[in-house]
Motif scaffolding. Structure first.
Motif, mmCIF file in Angstrom:
data_model
loop_
_atom_site.group_PDB
_atom_site.id
_atom_site.type_symbol
_atom_site.label_atom_id
_atom_site.label_comp_id
_atom_site.label_asym_id
_atom_site.label_seq_id
_atom_site.Cartn_x
_atom_site.Cartn_y
_atom_site.Cartn_z
ATOM 1 N N PHE A 1 0.839 -1.194 0.000
ATOM 2 C CA PHE A 1 0.000 0.000 0.000
ATOM 3 C C PHE A 1 0.880 1.252 0.000
ATOM 4 C CE2 PHE A 1 -2.715 -3.260 1.573
ATOM 5 C CZ PHE A 1 -4.028 -2.868 1.430
ATOM 6 N N THR A 2 0.354 2.321 -0.571
ATOM 7 C CA THR A 2 0.994 3.630 -0.435
ATOM 8 C C THR A 2 0.413 4.352 0.778
ATOM 9 O OG1 THR A 2 -0.675 4.674 -1.851
ATOM 10 C CG2 THR A 2 1.324 3.849 -2.931
ATOM 11 N N SER A 3 1.180 5.298 1.321
ATOM 12 C CA SER A 3 0.667 6.119 2.419
ATOM 13 C C SER A 3 -0.073 7.340 1.886
ATOM 14 C CB SER A 3 1.801 6.560 3.332
ATOM 15 O OG SER A 3 2.789 7.241 2.590
ATOM 16 N N GLN A 4 0.242 7.751 0.675
ATOM 17 C CA GLN A 4 -0.463 8.804 -0.051
ATOM 18 C C GLN A 4 -0.400 10.168 0.643
ATOM 19 O OE1 GLN A 4 -3.470 5.560 -2.056
ATOM 20 N NE2 GLN A 4 -4.289 7.520 -1.431
ATOM 21 N N VAL A 5 0.563 10.954 0.219
ATOM 22 C CA VAL A 5 0.757 12.298 0.760
ATOM 23 C C VAL A 5 0.594 13.348 -0.335
ATOM 24 C CG1 VAL A 5 2.192 11.572 2.677
ATOM 25 C CG2 VAL A 5 3.264 12.022 0.461
ATOM 26 N N HIS A 6 -0.031 12.968 -1.458
ATOM 27 C CA HIS A 6 -0.277 13.880 -2.582
ATOM 28 C C HIS A 6 1.028 14.443 -3.135
ATOM 29 C CE1 HIS A 6 -4.697 13.878 -2.166
ATOM 30 N NE2 HIS A 6 -4.410 13.632 -0.897
ATOM 31 N N GLU B 1 9.828 -8.335 1.143
ATOM 32 C CA GLU B 1 10.105 -7.944 2.527
ATOM 33 C C GLU B 1 10.178 -6.435 2.707
ATOM 34 O OE1 GLU B 1 10.163 -10.277 4.887
ATOM 35 O OE2 GLU B 1 9.744 -11.681 3.255
ATOM 36 N N GLU B 2 10.048 -5.677 1.639
ATOM 37 C CA GLU B 2 10.175 -4.228 1.744
ATOM 38 C C GLU B 2 8.924 -3.615 2.365
ATOM 39 O OE1 GLU B 2 11.911 -2.196 -1.717
ATOM 40 O OE2 GLU B 2 12.214 -4.190 -2.581
ATOM 41 N N GLY B 3 9.052 -2.377 2.830
ATOM 42 C CA GLY B 3 7.932 -1.669 3.414
ATOM 43 C C GLY B 3 7.719 -2.033 4.867
ATOM 44 N N ALA B 4 6.857 -1.259 5.520
ATOM 45 C CA ALA B 4 6.527 -1.494 6.928
ATOM 46 C C ALA B 4 5.264 -2.348 7.019
ATOM 47 C CB ALA B 4 6.305 -0.165 7.641
ATOM 48 N N PHE C 1 3.293 -1.282 3.775
ATOM 49 C CA PHE C 1 3.075 0.036 3.187
ATOM 50 C C PHE C 1 4.357 0.848 3.221
ATOM 51 C CE2 PHE C 1 2.799 1.174 7.586
ATOM 52 C CZ PHE C 1 3.105 2.527 7.661
ATOM 53 N N PHE C 2 4.361 1.926 2.438
ATOM 54 C CA PHE C 2 5.510 2.823 2.346
ATOM 55 C C PHE C 2 5.083 4.237 2.713
ATOM 56 C CE2 PHE C 2 6.313 -0.623 -0.615
ATOM 57 C CZ PHE C 2 7.610 -0.984 -0.292
ATOM 58 N N GLU C 3 5.860 4.871 3.580
ATOM 59 C CA GLU C 3 5.617 6.265 3.950
ATOM 60 C C GLU C 3 5.961 7.184 2.778
ATOM 61 O OE1 GLU C 3 4.266 7.448 6.520
ATOM 62 O OE2 GLU C 3 4.493 6.037 8.187
ATOM 63 N N ASP C 4 5.317 8.343 2.755
ATOM 64 C CA ASP C 4 5.634 9.415 1.805
ATOM 65 C C ASP C 4 5.690 8.914 0.362
ATOM 66 O OD1 ASP C 4 5.885 11.143 4.003
ATOM 67 O OD2 ASP C 4 7.988 10.611 4.261
ATOM 68 N N LEU D 1 -0.294 -4.383 -5.856
ATOM 69 C CA LEU D 1 -0.025 -2.972 -5.605
ATOM 70 C C LEU D 1 -1.361 -2.272 -5.366
ATOM 71 C CD1 LEU D 1 2.651 -2.156 -8.340
ATOM 72 C CD2 LEU D 1 2.966 -3.174 -6.069
ATOM 73 N N VAL D 2 -1.472 -1.550 -4.246
ATOM 74 C CA VAL D 2 -2.748 -0.957 -3.853
ATOM 75 C C VAL D 2 -2.584 0.546 -3.635
ATOM 76 C CG1 VAL D 2 -4.676 -1.049 -2.237
ATOM 77 C CG2 VAL D 2 -3.323 -3.115 -2.669
ATOM 78 N N THR D 3 -3.468 1.323 -4.267
ATOM 79 C CA THR D 3 -3.565 2.756 -4.003
ATOM 80 C C THR D 3 -5.005 3.056 -3.605
ATOM 81 O OG1 THR D 3 -3.787 3.026 -6.407
ATOM 82 C CG2 THR D 3 -1.657 3.574 -5.419
#
Length: 266
Positions: free
Chosen positions: A66-71, A82-85, A92-95, A108-110
């Motif tokens: 998942f993305t964290s989505q900060v526009h 294994e990547e991401g939190a 998911f990935f920050e920023d 892949l999810v948005t």
């Protein structure tokens, strides 16, 4: 361009949108509707809705990112499961507003509530991008940045790419003021034909149209661009932050490469 390219399907009493061109290429895909993921859902309800979505996609066993989505125009290239939190629905990935991978059985999810979903597939190099293109991300050309990454890091060619532009706030509904219009003029130059004045203070902007024209200018074939011409603001099928800012839920765009049919160029 291919307009109104989507199908609505029913699963476990809820409606889902799929894109036949992706299904035909061997891409599991889904765009959820207002039937699930409401703005009042708690973690347990959200997890239930996520799991239903992945069952609909036949991706229950796939790794999910998942993305964290900060526009922003931030994009993460995923090369390992294994990547991401970790979090309760996957990783998911920050920023981050965009994800790219060539990994199989990886979703892949948005998430959306008026912004523009953009999915880019290379059926030759077997790589995909899933992007949350809000107005800020669109003005920063996140979709062209993703295409550049695919070409530079994976060897993709623009003419091989297929693009899905999903449901978002429509031309007749996306109201902006001159400050935002000036940002788009500065980024894209001449955008005549993609905006019109509504009143003394407000303009209407065609986000899908601007993205389509930019992709064609990049070298992507018009025949390889598929657009779901649904306005999230005016359709009861969609959640909309602009329509319901205090209670809006979210839609998911989810895609996963699972089959080798993707090697066939359409």
């Amino acid at each position: 361009m291919n307009r109104n390219h989507y199908e609505i399907k029913l699963h476990e009493g809820h409606r889902y949108i799929t894109f036949p061109v992706l299904t035909d290429m061997g891409i599991k895909n889904c765009f959820t509707t207002s039937d699930i993921l409401s703005g009042n859902s708690g973690e347990a309800e959200l997890k239930r809705d996520y799991e239903e979505t992945f069952r609909f996609m036949d991706s229950s066993q796939d790794v999910r990112f998942f993305t964290s989505q900060v526009h922003s125009d931030g994009i993460k290239v995923i090369s390992s499961s294994e990547e991401g939190a970790p979090f309760y629905a996957g990783r998911f990935f920050e920023d981050t507003d965009g994800l790219i991978t060539g990994l199989r059985n990886t979703v892949l999810v948005t998430r959306f509530a008026d912004c523009t979903p953009v999915v880019i597939i290379d059926p030759v190099k077997k790589v995909m991008a899933n992007l949350h293109s809000g107005w800020r991300g669109t003005s920063k050309k996140i979709f062209l940045k993703a295409a550049d990454i695919m070409c530079n890091q994976f060897g993709s060619l623009p003419q091989d790419l297929t693009v899905i532009i999903g449901p978002c706030i429509g031309y007749d509904d996306f109201e902006i003021q001159s400050d935002v219009l000036d940002i788009f003029r500065g980024s894209f130059g001449d955008i005549n034909g993609f905006y019109r004045q509504k009143d003394q203070l407000h303009y209407l902007l065609d986000m899908q149209g601007i993205i389509e024209r930019s992709l064609v200018s990049y070298g992507i074939k018009e025949s390889n661009i598929y657009t779901a011409d649904i306005s999230t603001f005016s359709s009861e099928l969609m959640h909309s932050y602009r329509r319901n800012p205090k209670s809006s839920g979210r839609m998911l765009m989810a895609v996963s490469i699972s089959f080798y049919r993707i090697s066939v160029i359409l």
